[in-house]
Design a protein around this motif. Structure first.
Motif, PDB file in Angstrom:
ATOM      1  N   ALA A  22     -88.865  61.433  23.511  1.00  0.00           N
ATOM      2  CA  ALA A  22     -88.346  62.078  24.717  1.00  0.00           C
ATOM      3  C   ALA A  22     -87.076  62.865  24.449  1.00  0.00           C
ATOM      4  O   ALA A  22     -86.190  62.410  23.717  1.00  0.00           O
ATOM      5  CB  ALA A  22     -88.073  61.022  25.781  1.00  0.00           C
TER       6      ALA A  22
ATOM      7  N   TYR B 250     -82.264  64.636  21.645  1.00  0.00           N
ATOM      8  CA  TYR B 250     -83.202  63.523  21.587  1.00  0.00           C
ATOM      9  C   TYR B 250     -82.423  62.224  21.378  1.00  0.00           C
ATOM     10  O   TYR B 250     -81.966  61.916  20.277  1.00  0.00           O
ATOM     11  CB  TYR B 250     -84.216  63.728  20.462  1.00  0.00           C
TER      12      TYR B 250
ATOM     13  N   LYS C 249     -92.019  59.541  24.556  1.00  0.00           N
ATOM     14  CA  LYS C 249     -92.178  60.733  25.400  1.00  0.00           C
ATOM     15  C   LYS C 249     -92.360  60.366  26.869  1.00  0.00           C
ATOM     16  O   LYS C 249     -91.898  61.095  27.766  1.00  0.00           O
ATOM     17  CB  LYS C 249     -93.391  61.539  24.913  1.00  0.00           C
TER      18      LYS C 249
ATOM     19  N   GLU D 170     -89.332  60.463  29.061  1.00  0.00           N
ATOM     20  CA  GLU D 170     -88.899  61.783  29.531  1.00  0.00           C
ATOM     21  C   GLU D 170     -89.569  62.133  30.845  1.00  0.00           C
ATOM     22  O   GLU D 170     -88.975  62.808  31.699  1.00  0.00           O
ATOM     23  CB  GLU D 170     -89.231  62.831  28.467  1.00  0.00           C
ATOM     24  N   GLU D 171     -90.788  61.669  31.037  1.00  0.00           N
ATOM     25  CA  GLU D 171     -91.586  62.056  32.191  1.00  0.00           C
ATOM     26  C   GLU D 171     -91.485  61.070  33.357  1.00  0.00           C
ATOM     27  O   GLU D 171     -92.136  61.251  34.382  1.00  0.00           O
ATOM     28  CB  GLU D 171     -93.038  62.220  31.753  1.00  0.00           C
TER      29      GLU D 171
ATOM     30  N   ARG E 128     -86.333  56.147  32.889  1.00  0.00           N
ATOM     31  CA  ARG E 128     -85.299  56.724  32.028  1.00  0.00           C
ATOM     32  C   ARG E 128     -83.900  56.357  32.535  1.00  0.00           C
ATOM     33  O   ARG E 128     -83.034  55.925  31.762  1.00  0.00           O
ATOM     34  CB  ARG E 128     -85.467  58.245  31.983  1.00  0.00           C
TER      35      ARG E 128
END
Length: 515
Positions: A114, A150, A344, A347-348, A353
């Protein structure tokens, strides 16, 4: 006990276990919308490949889950199989803390990890970020890939200290030395007598000068010998012309290897060095098979004092050996490290997060959370004496008991990364030992630190394999070392090494110009 609702995030959504993996088409799933309003957020963690808890639902896990309204899934990938798990689509939310910058770069470009904005990290981890930036404002540089950040920057506070040459003091006395060797020539004499003069007095020729971490950490293998030549084969360094080169292709590294070959041929180095790791070296030191170690820093040595007493070992701590470099030098890892990175799917998933960042902030800035995750339960696994933690038995001497309770670096991957918490790691005696053992030490470390280079992402796996193979064979084979070294160097440069050096030099010069 405080509950997570104090952050005003009761409305944050949760996530199903499926969201921590990949779909059948290889894309990361994002099922945050399936989360009920009060359901705990599920976090798949593999934040350490070393301090893995032996049991699920251990006391540390339960403490964090209750405090933050989360549910941890313990992935438990180790150094050998973690990359295999990732390649097969088993992607944790929190990655291990010992990821290489090459892996980070590859995974960023493959869409595995992410990107997180620096502003967001500063918003949810203000105390931690302030500490990091006070130590080194350039810490953010390590995680920038293709213009994106990152991960959370990490600084290892102990990293600025070097590896301390340590000798079996009784063996030194047995061969006529009243103090640690100061020069490379004296060390050779000591090794020769450690091997041939029966320093343990058992009537057998079964002792060696030293071994090396040929199996697990090549950058530490014989590091004190290479340091005497002013080089580490696994670090970037400056040339006299101000460009960046790689230690492994320098003449200094070649000459140091010649000396190691000589010692190996003479039987001064344990022939099992190629398959030894840190644990095995520790066992050989404790069982008095080797009389010298150079892969420990002051905190390792301080922590091993009781074991040394139990094993009848009288350690003598030396300084860097004076050799061709002309001064006393020791190898240092340096303070900068690869960031703590995330899958990842993080991140979404805004809720996950943010929650992870806030947990990390409390783990590094709230005393109760730091103590509970790093040392366990007060009165059970540790006591506080003048604000310093004193571990209780059996936890002080048994890592297995700590793993049963789950404390250490698995749930808290930022152990000793915030200087405000260092007070818990230092008794008066440990602080005095740190200053004494490191007094007068001059360190050498990587001139770039763990830097993300595009060329490293393309070529590094091949280059490191070439180097590992060369340096192992170079020590044990009987051939023209000058010739095989030149052949290795040429192949290394042609296999992408020159591109790496060109880019490394550009990065170094850009940093210097920006100062």
């Amino acid at each position: 006990m405080k509950r997570w609702k104090r952050f005003g995030l009761a409305g944050l959504l949760s996530v199903s276990l499926v969201a921590t993996g990949c779909s059948s088409n290889g894309k990361v799933n994002n099922d945050a919308e399936k989360r009920g309003e009060d359901d705990p957020i599920v976090i798949m963690t593999n934040a350490s490949t070393w301090d893995m808890p032996t049991e699920d639902d251990n006391p540390t896990q339960k403490y964090l889950e209750e405090r933050f309204n989360v549910r941890f899934v313990n992935m438990r990938g180790n150094d050998e199989n973690f990359k295999v798990k990732v390649a097969s689509g088993e992607i944790p939310d929190i990655f291990p803390h010992n990821i290489s910058e090459a892996d980070m770069t590859n995974w960023a470009r493959q869409g595995v990890i992410a990107s997180i904005s620096i502003d967001e990290i500063k918003k949810y981890m203000p105390t931690y970020v302030k500490e990091v930036e006070e130590i080194d404002p350039s810490a953010w540089d390590v995680g920038i890939i293709d213009g994106k950040n990152y991960g959370v920057p990490r600084i290892w506070l102990n990293g600025s200290y070097g590896f301390i040459p340590t000798y079996n003091g009784d063996w030194l006395k047995a061969i006529g030395y009243n103090e640690a060797p100061k020069t490379l020539e004296e060390l050779e004499d000591v090794f020769t007598k450690f091997r041939n003069n029966d320093p343990d007095g058992n009537g057998k020729m079964d002792t060696y000068g030293m071994s090396g971490r040929g199996k697990d950490v090549r950058a530490q293998m014989f590091n004190s010998i290479y340091a005497a030549y002013g080089v580490n084969p696994y670090q970037f360094m400056l040339t006299d012309e101000g460009t960046v080169t790689w230690g492994g292709i320098t003449d200094e590294a070649k000459e140091a290897t010649k000396l190691l070959r000589k010692w190996y041929t003479e039987g001064l180095i344990d022939p099992e060095f190629m398959t030894d790791n840190g644990e095995l070296i520790g066992q050989k030191w404790s069982s008095h098979k080797i009389g010298y170690v150079d892969n420990s820093m002051y905190h390792h040595l301080f922590g091993g004092m009781e074991a040394d007493k139990t094993n009848g070992t009288n350690p003598v701590y030396g300084k860097g050996l004076i050799g061709p470099a002309g001064e006393s030098l020791v190898m240092s890892n340096g303070a900068l490290q690869v960031p703590l990175i995330f899958g990842k799917q993080v991140e979404e998933d805004d809720a996950k997060r943010i929650r992870i960042l806030q947990i990390l902030e409390e783990m590094t800035s709230v005393d109760e959370v730091y103590l509970r995750t790093v040392f366990g339960e007060e009165g059970v696994s540790y006591d506080l004496t003048n604000d310093a933690v004193v571990m209780k038995e059996p936890y002080a001497s048994s890592p297995d008991d700590a793993r049963l309770m789950g404390f250490g670096g698995y749930y808290n991957p930022l152990v000793e990364r915030d200087s405000s918490m260092w007070k818990y790691h230092f008794t008066k005696e440990k602080l005095e030992f740190r200053e004494t053992a490191n007094e007068g030490m001059k360190t050498i470390s990587d001139v770039l630190g763990p830097t993300s280079l595009e060329s490293k992402g393309m070529y590094w796996a091949t280059l490191i394999t070439l180097q590992d193979e060369f340096y192992t064979k170079a020590i044990i084979e009987n051939n023209d070392l000058d010739a095989v070294f030149e052949a290795f160097k040429e192949k290394w440069l042609k296999s992408g090494g020159q591109q790496v050096l060109d880019e490394a030099t550009e990065v170094y010069k850009a940093r210097q110009e920006a100062k």
